[in-house]
Design an enzyme around this catalytic site. Structure first.
Site, PDB file in Angstrom:
ATOM      1  N   ALA A  66       0.865  -1.169   0.000  1.00  0.00           N
ATOM      2  CA  ALA A  66       0.000   0.000   0.000  1.00  0.00           C
ATOM      3  C   ALA A  66       0.908   1.227   0.000  1.00  0.00           C
ATOM      4  O   ALA A  66       2.050   1.169   0.474  1.00  0.00           O
ATOM      5  CB  ALA A  66      -0.894  -0.008   1.234  1.00  0.00           C
ATOM      6  N   GLY A 111       0.580  -4.972   1.079  1.00  0.00           N
ATOM      7  CA  GLY A 111      -0.648  -5.061   0.284  1.00  0.00           C
ATOM      8  C   GLY A 111      -0.436  -5.791  -1.041  1.00  0.00           C
ATOM      9  O   GLY A 111      -1.393  -6.323  -1.612  1.00  0.00           O
ATOM     10  N   GLU A 114      -0.533  -9.396  -0.152  1.00  0.00           N
ATOM     11  CA  GLU A 114      -1.938  -9.713   0.147  1.00  0.00           C
ATOM     12  C   GLU A 114      -2.770  -9.836  -1.136  1.00  0.00           C
ATOM     13  O   GLU A 114      -3.691 -10.647  -1.205  1.00  0.00           O
ATOM     14  CB  GLU A 114      -2.504  -8.643   1.081  1.00  0.00           C
ATOM     15  CG  GLU A 114      -1.807  -8.681   2.450  1.00  0.00           C
ATOM     16  CD  GLU A 114      -2.140  -7.478   3.307  1.00  0.00           C
ATOM     17  OE1 GLU A 114      -1.716  -6.347   2.957  1.00  0.00           O
ATOM     18  OE2 GLU A 114      -2.820  -7.643   4.332  1.00  0.00           O
ATOM     19  N   GLU A 134       4.900  -4.752   7.235  1.00  0.00           N
ATOM     20  CA  GLU A 134       4.175  -3.610   7.805  1.00  0.00           C
ATOM     21  C   GLU A 134       4.601  -3.256   9.227  1.00  0.00           C
ATOM     22  O   GLU A 134       4.510  -2.099   9.635  1.00  0.00           O
ATOM     23  CB  GLU A 134       2.661  -3.881   7.797  1.00  0.00           C
ATOM     24  CG  GLU A 134       2.010  -3.755   6.424  1.00  0.00           C
ATOM     25  CD  GLU A 134       1.923  -5.076   5.684  1.00  0.00           C
ATOM     26  OE1 GLU A 134       2.756  -5.972   5.931  1.00  0.00           O
ATOM     27  OE2 GLU A 134       1.012  -5.194   4.843  1.00  0.00           O
TER      28      GLU A 134
HETATM   29  C1  HXC Z   1       4.992   4.303  -1.529  1.00  0.00           C
HETATM   30  C2  HXC Z   1       6.853   3.286  -2.424  1.00  0.00           C
HETATM   31  C3  HXC Z   1       6.515   2.079  -1.786  1.00  0.00           C
HETATM   32  C4  HXC Z   1       5.323   2.049  -1.007  1.00  0.00           C
HETATM   33  C5  HXC Z   1       8.343   1.795  -2.872  1.00  0.00           C
HETATM   34  N1  HXC Z   1       7.990   3.077  -3.077  1.00  0.00           N
HETATM   35  N2  HXC Z   1       7.464   1.179  -2.099  1.00  0.00           N
HETATM   36  N3  HXC Z   1       6.097   4.390  -2.295  1.00  0.00           N
HETATM   37  N4  HXC Z   1       4.609   3.181  -0.907  1.00  0.00           N
HETATM   38  N5  HXC Z   1       4.895   0.936  -0.419  1.00  0.00           N
HETATM   39  C6  HXC Z   1       8.686   4.074  -3.867  1.00  0.00           C
HETATM   40  C7  HXC Z   1       9.896   4.629  -3.133  1.00  0.00           C
HETATM   41  O1  HXC Z   1       9.517   5.642  -2.239  1.00  0.00           O
HETATM   42  C8  HXC Z   1      10.696   5.171  -4.292  1.00  0.00           C
HETATM   43  O2  HXC Z   1      10.178   6.424  -4.707  1.00  0.00           O
HETATM   44  C9  HXC Z   1      10.436   4.164  -5.400  1.00  0.00           C
HETATM   45  O3  HXC Z   1       9.217   3.495  -5.043  1.00  0.00           O
HETATM   46  C10 HXC Z   1      11.522   3.109  -5.522  1.00  0.00           C
HETATM   47  O4  HXC Z   1      11.727   2.525  -4.235  1.00  0.00           O
HETATM   48  P1  HXC Z   1      13.171   2.499  -3.508  1.00  0.00           P
HETATM   49  O5  HXC Z   1      12.903   2.354  -2.068  1.00  0.00           O
HETATM   50  O6  HXC Z   1      14.014   3.645  -3.951  1.00  0.00           O
HETATM   51  O7  HXC Z   1      13.759   1.160  -4.146  1.00  0.00           O
HETATM   52  P2  HXC Z   1      14.737   0.109  -3.435  1.00  0.00           P
HETATM   53  O8  HXC Z   1      15.834   0.818  -2.702  1.00  0.00           O
HETATM   54  O9  HXC Z   1      15.114  -0.858  -4.517  1.00  0.00           O
HETATM   55  O10 HXC Z   1      13.852  -0.649  -2.352  1.00  0.00           O
HETATM   56  C11 HXC Z   1      12.730  -1.437  -2.775  1.00  0.00           C
HETATM   57  C12 HXC Z   1      11.856  -1.790  -1.550  1.00  0.00           C
HETATM   58  C13 HXC Z   1      11.515  -0.508  -0.782  1.00  0.00           C
HETATM   59  C14 HXC Z   1      12.646  -2.767  -0.639  1.00  0.00           C
HETATM   60  C15 HXC Z   1      10.616  -2.508  -2.071  1.00  0.00           C
HETATM   61  O11 HXC Z   1      10.935   0.410  -1.713  1.00  0.00           O
HETATM   62  C16 HXC Z   1      10.530  -0.712   0.318  1.00  0.00           C
HETATM   63  O12 HXC Z   1      10.885  -1.221   1.387  1.00  0.00           O
HETATM   64  N6  HXC Z   1       9.279  -0.312   0.072  1.00  0.00           N
HETATM   65  C17 HXC Z   1       8.241  -0.368   1.094  1.00  0.00           C
HETATM   66  C18 HXC Z   1       7.793  -1.796   1.308  1.00  0.00           C
HETATM   67  C19 HXC Z   1       6.733  -1.868   2.390  1.00  0.00           C
HETATM   68  O13 HXC Z   1       6.976  -1.563   3.568  1.00  0.00           O
HETATM   69  N7  HXC Z   1       5.506  -2.289   2.015  1.00  0.00           N
HETATM   70  C20 HXC Z   1       4.401  -2.396   2.930  1.00  0.00           C
HETATM   71  C21 HXC Z   1       3.664  -1.112   2.894  1.00  0.00           C
HETATM   72  S1  HXC Z   1       2.366  -1.054   4.105  1.00  0.00           S
HETATM   73  P3  HXC Z   1      11.112   7.678  -5.017  1.00  0.00           P
HETATM   74  O14 HXC Z   1      10.131   8.768  -5.329  1.00  0.00           O
HETATM   75  O15 HXC Z   1      11.924   7.902  -3.797  1.00  0.00           O
HETATM   76  O16 HXC Z   1      11.923   7.217  -6.200  1.00  0.00           O
HETATM   77  C22 HXC Z   1       1.144  -1.959   3.467  1.00  0.00           C
HETATM   78  C23 HXC Z   1      -0.081  -2.022   4.329  1.00  0.00           C
HETATM   79  C24 HXC Z   1      -1.233  -2.764   3.724  1.00  0.00           C
HETATM   80  O17 HXC Z   1       1.223  -2.515   2.410  1.00  0.00           O
HETATM   81  C25 HXC Z   1      -2.480  -2.645   4.570  1.00  0.00           C
HETATM   82  C26 HXC Z   1      -2.979  -1.252   4.701  1.00  0.00           C
HETATM   83  C27 HXC Z   1      -4.323  -1.166   5.360  1.00  0.00           C
END
Ligand code: HXC
Length: 257
Positions: A66, A111, A114, A134
């Site tokens: 998400a 997400g 999921e 998360e």
């Molecule tokens: C918003 C995201 C994102 C996310 C990546 N990006 N994941 N933006 N939400 N979930 C964006 C980054 O900000 C970045 O934007 C671009 O995508 C590339 O990501 P990087 O981090 O620069 O790439 P990398 O270093 O290769 O790392 C990849 C990654 C990392 C390991 C996947 O992006 C990451 O940890 N992402 C978050 C993963 C996460 O925690 N997901 C769960 C989310 S919570 P810019 O603009 O800087 O280039 C969730 C809750 C669900 O899903 C339920 C809710 C009710």
């Protein structure tokens, strides 16, 4: 058909839903979710799609979760609505009377994991990493991961994945039953190969069998078994049952509807 963040097309009996927000690793905000919902509705009705494949654009991620920026300042009420929005779409995917395959090439996190869990079959490339990270953000899976993940891999592994936030490599995901197949690269080719096999069979029978499994999993065993008989009887009201059995006895391939 193209939206802003989702591409839908159908060819060779397959409906393709591509989440197309590669700059943010296909992260799901309300716009993506609303368009995904419309694409799922279209795929369900589309007679040109006998199997549906969901994938992510860009070659780095299926869906990295998400959208964290969109969630950062949500109130509790907004978080509830956001979770319900995705949960209802994911339920529609689960309930679709067609097989839905997730083709995962890269990260499937939060997400995104999921979403893959709501699909019937998951194919991952070797570089893929799948997880529910998360708790590193002070929240926990809210798009049904706490429900579907333990049902798929068991509570012990699911709780470990929840609490460690570890991104599970593809080979390990296969070993724990989180994905069906791992391919060196190009999970889409493997998904299409499965879709071709699936399309040879009776769509009405697949839909009934999927329903029996989905609904039965929510029932006590003997109720589920009885429910199977009721749905088995429904198969005998279909043209495909007559055609499939007649074709076998006439020693010719079945020509299903
Ligand atoms: C918003 C995201 C994102 C996310 C990546 N990006 N994941 N933006 N939400 N979930 C964006 C980054 O900000 C970045 O934007 C671009 O995508 C590339 O990501 P990087 O981090 O620069 O790439 P990398 O270093 O290769 O790392 C990849 C990654 C990392 C390991 C996947 O992006 C990451 O940890 N992402 C978050 C993963 C996460 O925690 N997901 C769960 C989310 S919570 P810019 O603009 O800087 O280039 C969730 C809750 C669900 O899903 C339920 C809710 C009710």
């Amino acid at each position: 058909m193209s939206f802003e963040t989702i591409i839908y097309e159908a060819k060779n009996n397959i409906g393709y839903i591509t989440i197309n927000r590669p700059k943010a690793l296909n992260a799901l905000n309300a716009e993506v979710l609303n368009e995904l919902s419309q694409a799922v509705d279209i795929a369900e009705k589309d007679e040109a799609a006998r199997v549906v494949i969901i994938t992510g654009a860009g070659g780095r991620a299926f869906v990295a979760g998400a959208d964290i920026a969109a969630m950062q300042n949500m109130t509790a009420e907004e978080a509830y609505s956001f979770a319900r929005l995705a949960q209802i779409i994911y339920n529609k995917i689960q309930d679709m009377p067609k097989i839905v395959i997730a083709a995962i090439d890269g990260f499937a996190l939060g997400g995104g994991c999921e979403l893959a869990l709501a699909c019937d079959i998951r194919i991952a490339s070797a570089k893929s990493k799948i997880g529910i990270p998360e708790v590193t953000l002070g929240v926990f899976p809210g798009f049904a991961g706490t429900q579907r993940l333990p049902r798929l891999v068991g509570t012990g592994i699911a709780k470990e994945m929840l609490a460690t936030a570890r991104k599970v490599p593809a080979d390990e995901a296969k070993a724990i039953g989180l994905v069906n197949h791992v391919v060196e690269e190009n999970p889409m080719a493997k998904a299409e190969e499965l879709a071709v096999e699936i399309c040879k069979n009776s769509m009405s029978a697949i839909a009934l069998g999927k329903r029996a499994m989905n609904e039965g999993m929510e029932m006590e065993l003997k109720k589920g078994i009885e429910h199977e008989a009721a749905l088995f009887a429904v198969a005998f009201t279909t043209e495909d049952q007559r055609e499939g059995m007649t074709a076998f006895l006439e020693k010719r391939p079945a020509n299903f509807q």
